[in-house]
Scaffold this motif. Structure first.
Motif, PDB file in Angstrom:
ATOM      1  N   LEU A   1       0.807  -1.221   0.000  1.00 41.45           N
ATOM      2  CA  LEU A   1       0.000   0.000   0.000  1.00 41.45           C
ATOM      3  C   LEU A   1       0.839   1.269   0.000  1.00 41.45           C
ATOM      4  O   LEU A   1       0.348   2.331  -0.373  1.00 41.45           O
ATOM      5  N   ASN A   2       2.085   1.170   0.424  1.00 39.47           N
ATOM      6  CA  ASN A   2       2.961   2.343   0.489  1.00 39.47           C
ATOM      7  C   ASN A   2       3.857   2.491  -0.730  1.00 39.47           C
ATOM      8  O   ASN A   2       4.781   3.313  -0.717  1.00 39.47           O
ATOM      9  N   ARG A   3       3.601   1.729  -1.769  1.00 40.66           N
ATOM     10  CA  ARG A   3       4.389   1.883  -2.997  1.00 40.66           C
ATOM     11  C   ARG A   3       4.235   3.304  -3.527  1.00 40.66           C
ATOM     12  O   ARG A   3       3.137   3.877  -3.476  1.00 40.66           O
ATOM     13  N   PRO A   4       5.314   3.876  -4.040  1.00 40.61           N
ATOM     14  CA  PRO A   4       5.255   5.250  -4.552  1.00 40.61           C
ATOM     15  C   PRO A   4       4.162   5.489  -5.600  1.00 40.61           C
ATOM     16  O   PRO A   4       3.572   6.557  -5.630  1.00 40.61           O
ATOM     17  N   ALA A   5       3.867   4.513  -6.411  1.00 41.80           N
ATOM     18  CA  ALA A   5       2.828   4.698  -7.439  1.00 41.80           C
ATOM     19  C   ALA A   5       1.455   4.935  -6.808  1.00 41.80           C
ATOM     20  O   ALA A   5       0.623   5.639  -7.380  1.00 41.80           O
ATOM     21  N   LEU A   6       1.216   4.375  -5.637  1.00 40.93           N
ATOM     22  CA  LEU A   6      -0.085   4.524  -4.981  1.00 40.93           C
ATOM     23  C   LEU A   6      -0.198   5.817  -4.183  1.00 40.93           C
ATOM     24  O   LEU A   6      -1.294   6.329  -3.992  1.00 40.93           O
ATOM     25  N   THR A   7       0.926   6.320  -3.712  1.00 47.80           N
ATOM     26  CA  THR A   7       0.895   7.523  -2.877  1.00 47.80           C
ATOM     27  C   THR A   7       1.460   8.752  -3.598  1.00 47.80           C
ATOM     28  O   THR A   7       1.592   9.806  -2.977  1.00 47.80           O
ATOM     29  N   LYS A   8       1.730   8.618  -4.884  1.00 50.83           N
ATOM     30  CA  LYS A   8       2.310   9.725  -5.650  1.00 50.83           C
ATOM     31  C   LYS A   8       1.437  10.987  -5.549  1.00 50.83           C
ATOM     32  O   LYS A   8       0.227  10.944  -5.708  1.00 50.83           O
ATOM     33  N   GLY A   9       2.105  12.095  -5.250  1.00 52.02           N
ATOM     34  CA  GLY A   9       1.406  13.371  -5.184  1.00 52.02           C
ATOM     35  C   GLY A   9       0.659  13.613  -3.884  1.00 52.02           C
ATOM     36  O   GLY A   9      -0.026  14.621  -3.742  1.00 52.02           O
ATOM     37  N   LEU A  10       0.781  12.700  -2.948  1.00 48.81           N
ATOM     38  CA  LEU A  10       0.059  12.819  -1.676  1.00 48.81           C
ATOM     39  C   LEU A  10       1.031  12.929  -0.511  1.00 48.81           C
ATOM     40  O   LEU A  10       2.123  12.373  -0.555  1.00 48.81           O
ATOM     41  N   ILE A  11       0.614  13.607   0.515  1.00 44.05           N
ATOM     42  CA  ILE A  11       1.255  13.450   1.808  1.00 44.05           C
ATOM     43  C   ILE A  11       0.459  12.343   2.477  1.00 44.05           C
ATOM     44  O   ILE A  11      -0.772  12.400   2.540  1.00 44.05           O
ATOM     45  N   ALA A  12       1.159  11.331   2.954  1.00 39.29           N
ATOM     46  CA  ALA A  12       0.509  10.205   3.616  1.00 39.29           C
ATOM     47  C   ALA A  12       1.287   9.896   4.890  1.00 39.29           C
ATOM     48  O   ALA A  12       2.505   9.755   4.848  1.00 39.29           O
ATOM     49  N   THR A  13       0.584   9.812   5.996  1.00 40.26           N
ATOM     50  CA  THR A  13       1.231   9.495   7.266  1.00 40.26           C
ATOM     51  C   THR A  13       0.319   8.601   8.086  1.00 40.26           C
ATOM     52  O   THR A  13      -0.892   8.841   8.151  1.00 40.26           O
ATOM     53  N   SER A  14       0.895   7.567   8.668  1.00 43.25           N
ATOM     54  CA  SER A  14       0.110   6.550   9.369  1.00 43.25           C
ATOM     55  C   SER A  14       0.225   6.675  10.880  1.00 43.25           C
ATOM     56  O   SER A  14       1.265   7.067  11.405  1.00 43.25           O
ATOM     57  N   ARG A  15      -0.856   6.270  11.550  1.00 43.02           N
ATOM     58  CA  ARG A  15      -0.902   6.233  13.005  1.00 43.02           C
ATOM     59  C   ARG A  15      -1.578   4.940  13.434  1.00 43.02           C
ATOM     60  O   ARG A  15      -2.528   4.481  12.793  1.00 43.02           O
ATOM     61  N   ASN A  16      -1.098   4.355  14.544  1.00 42.40           N
ATOM     62  CA  ASN A  16      -1.775   3.167  15.044  1.00 42.40           C
ATOM     63  C   ASN A  16      -3.078   3.583  15.733  1.00 42.40           C
ATOM     64  O   ASN A  16      -3.306   4.765  15.984  1.00 42.40           O
ATOM     65  N   TRP A  17      -3.909   2.596  16.021  1.00 46.75           N
ATOM     66  CA  TRP A  17      -5.247   2.900  16.527  1.00 46.75           C
ATOM     67  C   TRP A  17      -5.211   3.615  17.871  1.00 46.75           C
ATOM     68  O   TRP A  17      -6.041   4.483  18.144  1.00 46.75           O
ATOM     69  N   ASN A  18      -4.253   3.265  18.726  1.00 48.13           N
ATOM     70  CA  ASN A  18      -4.155   3.953  20.015  1.00 48.13           C
ATOM     71  C   ASN A  18      -3.954   5.451  19.805  1.00 48.13           C
ATOM     72  O   ASN A  18      -4.560   6.273  20.507  1.00 48.13           O
ATOM     73  N   THR A  19      -3.133   5.815  18.854  1.00 53.44           N
ATOM     74  CA  THR A  19      -2.885   7.232  18.569  1.00 53.44           C
ATOM     75  C   THR A  19      -4.107   7.880  17.938  1.00 53.44           C
ATOM     76  O   THR A  19      -4.458   9.015  18.276  1.00 53.44           O
ATOM     77  N   VAL A  20      -4.785   7.181  17.040  1.00 54.06           N
ATOM     78  CA  VAL A  20      -6.012   7.697  16.428  1.00 54.06           C
ATOM     79  C   VAL A  20      -7.008   8.084  17.522  1.00 54.06           C
ATOM     80  O   VAL A  20      -7.569   9.187  17.516  1.00 54.06           O
ATOM     81  N   VAL A  21      -7.207   7.194  18.473  1.00 54.28           N
ATOM     82  CA  VAL A  21      -8.158   7.438  19.557  1.00 54.28           C
ATOM     83  C   VAL A  21      -7.680   8.587  20.443  1.00 54.28           C
ATOM     84  O   VAL A  21      -8.467   9.462  20.823  1.00 54.28           O
ATOM     85  N   LYS A  22      -6.398   8.617  20.784  1.00 58.31           N
ATOM     86  CA  LYS A  22      -5.863   9.665  21.661  1.00 58.31           C
ATOM     87  C   LYS A  22      -6.007  11.043  21.011  1.00 58.31           C
ATOM     88  O   LYS A  22      -6.357  12.019  21.676  1.00 58.31           O
ATOM     89  N   LEU A  23      -5.763  11.138  19.715  1.00 63.44           N
ATOM     90  CA  LEU A  23      -5.887  12.434  19.038  1.00 63.44           C
ATOM     91  C   LEU A  23      -7.337  12.928  19.043  1.00 63.44           C
ATOM     92  O   LEU A  23      -7.584  14.128  19.162  1.00 63.44           O
ATOM     93  N   VAL A  24      -8.289  12.021  18.925  1.00 62.16           N
ATOM     94  CA  VAL A  24      -9.699  12.415  19.028  1.00 62.16           C
ATOM     95  C   VAL A  24      -9.984  12.951  20.436  1.00 62.16           C
ATOM     96  O   VAL A  24     -10.578  14.011  20.602  1.00 62.16           O
ATOM     97  N   GLU A  25      -9.508  12.231  21.449  1.00 66.89           N
ATOM     98  CA  GLU A  25      -9.725  12.654  22.842  1.00 66.89           C
ATOM     99  C   GLU A  25      -9.095  14.026  23.092  1.00 66.89           C
ATOM    100  O   GLU A  25      -9.724  14.897  23.702  1.00 66.89           O
ATOM    101  N   TRP A  26      -7.869  14.225  22.638  1.00 68.32           N
ATOM    102  CA  TRP A  26      -7.142  15.468  22.913  1.00 68.32           C
ATOM    103  C   TRP A  26      -7.671  16.661  22.141  1.00 68.32           C
ATOM    104  O   TRP A  26      -7.368  17.800  22.470  1.00 68.32           O
ATOM    105  N   THR A  27      -8.440  16.422  21.094  1.00 69.18           N
ATOM    106  CA  THR A  27      -8.987  17.555  20.328  1.00 69.18           C
ATOM    107  C   THR A  27     -10.448  17.825  20.666  1.00 69.18           C
ATOM    108  O   THR A  27     -11.055  18.708  20.071  1.00 69.18           O
ATOM    109  N   GLU A  28     -11.006  17.096  21.623  1.00 70.30           N
ATOM    110  CA  GLU A  28     -12.385  17.360  22.033  1.00 70.30           C
ATOM    111  C   GLU A  28     -12.458  18.663  22.786  1.00 70.30           C
ATOM    112  O   GLU A  28     -11.531  19.038  23.507  1.00 70.30           O
ATOM    113  N   GLY A  29     -13.562  19.351  22.626  1.00 71.56           N
ATOM    114  CA  GLY A  29     -13.791  20.600  23.360  1.00 71.56           C
ATOM    115  C   GLY A  29     -12.853  21.712  22.922  1.00 71.56           C
ATOM    116  O   GLY A  29     -11.754  21.467  22.455  1.00 71.56           O
ATOM    117  N   ALA A  30     -13.292  22.922  23.036  1.00 66.26           N
ATOM    118  CA  ALA A  30     -12.432  24.059  22.668  1.00 66.26           C
ATOM    119  C   ALA A  30     -12.543  25.145  23.703  1.00 66.26           C
ATOM    120  O   ALA A  30     -13.451  25.193  24.475  1.00 66.26           O
TER     121      ALA A  30
END
Length: 184
Positions: A155-184
């Motif tokens: 999935l990370n072959r250059p032909a598939l990600t060409k022209g994109l910024i792509a960055t991966s996070r594991n599920w624990n980080t996905v959940v933590k970022l949602v928690e940390w961005t709640e409320g303003a």
């Protein structure tokens, strides 16, 4: 203007001793841009903040420019607001509650990716690993973890990600970022 909570996802820093960006220096750098409630998560380039101006793209440019000025090398940055991060978490096509955080990953893309771009990837050939596309995101189920995933390499072959910024996070980080961005 209303205050909005965001996460900045920095790509390719602190990996194998390259592009070192200490979180202790990242926090004041982001605060220096006039952003508030700045928090960093782990050493993998995750920083959350609140802003009363801008949008995802303009804030990403600001953070990227500040990083280049401070550290002397370019860093790709994606900024995503809380609503988007929560929608990505909630739209997960895999049973996240039943999986370990290292088994599930999200790759965030800089723009929408047409399904056709990944149509040639035969996911069945990599079973039990699997992937699905979402809104500017790709969900990857890798039961043995990302480090041994053959599908992740495909999935990370250059032909598939060409022209994109792509960055991966594991599920624990996905959940933590949602928690940390709640409320303003």
């Amino acid at each position: 203007m209303a205050i909005t909570r965001y996460a900045a996802l920095l790509r390719g820093i602190n990996v194998g001793g390259h592009k070192k960006v200490p979180m202790a220096r990242l926090r004041p750098l982001v605060e220096g841009l006039g952003l508030t409630d700045v928090r960093t998560y782990l050493q993998s380039g995750n920083v959350t903040f609140a802003a009363d101006r801008g949008d995802e793209a303009s804030l990403a440019r600001e953070v990227a420019d500040a990083l280049a000025g401070e550290f002397g090398f370019p860093v790709d940055v994606l900024v995503r607001e809380h609503t988007y991060l929560k929608a990505v978490r909630d739209a997960c096509p895999f049973p996240a509650a039943d999986l370990a955080g290292k088994q599930l990953h999200v790759t965030y893309f800089s723009e929408p990716v047409p399904v056709e771009r990944f149509a040639a990837v035969d996911a069945a050939a990599f079973a039990p690993e699997d992937f699905r596309l979402g809104d500017r995101a790709l969900y990857l189920y890798a039961p043995a973890g990302l480090g041994t995933s053959k599908l992740a390499v495909q999935l990370n072959r250059p032909a598939l990600t060409k022209g994109l910024i792509a960055t991966s996070r594991n599920w624990n980080t996905v959940v933590k970022l949602v928690e940390w961005t709640e409320g303003a």
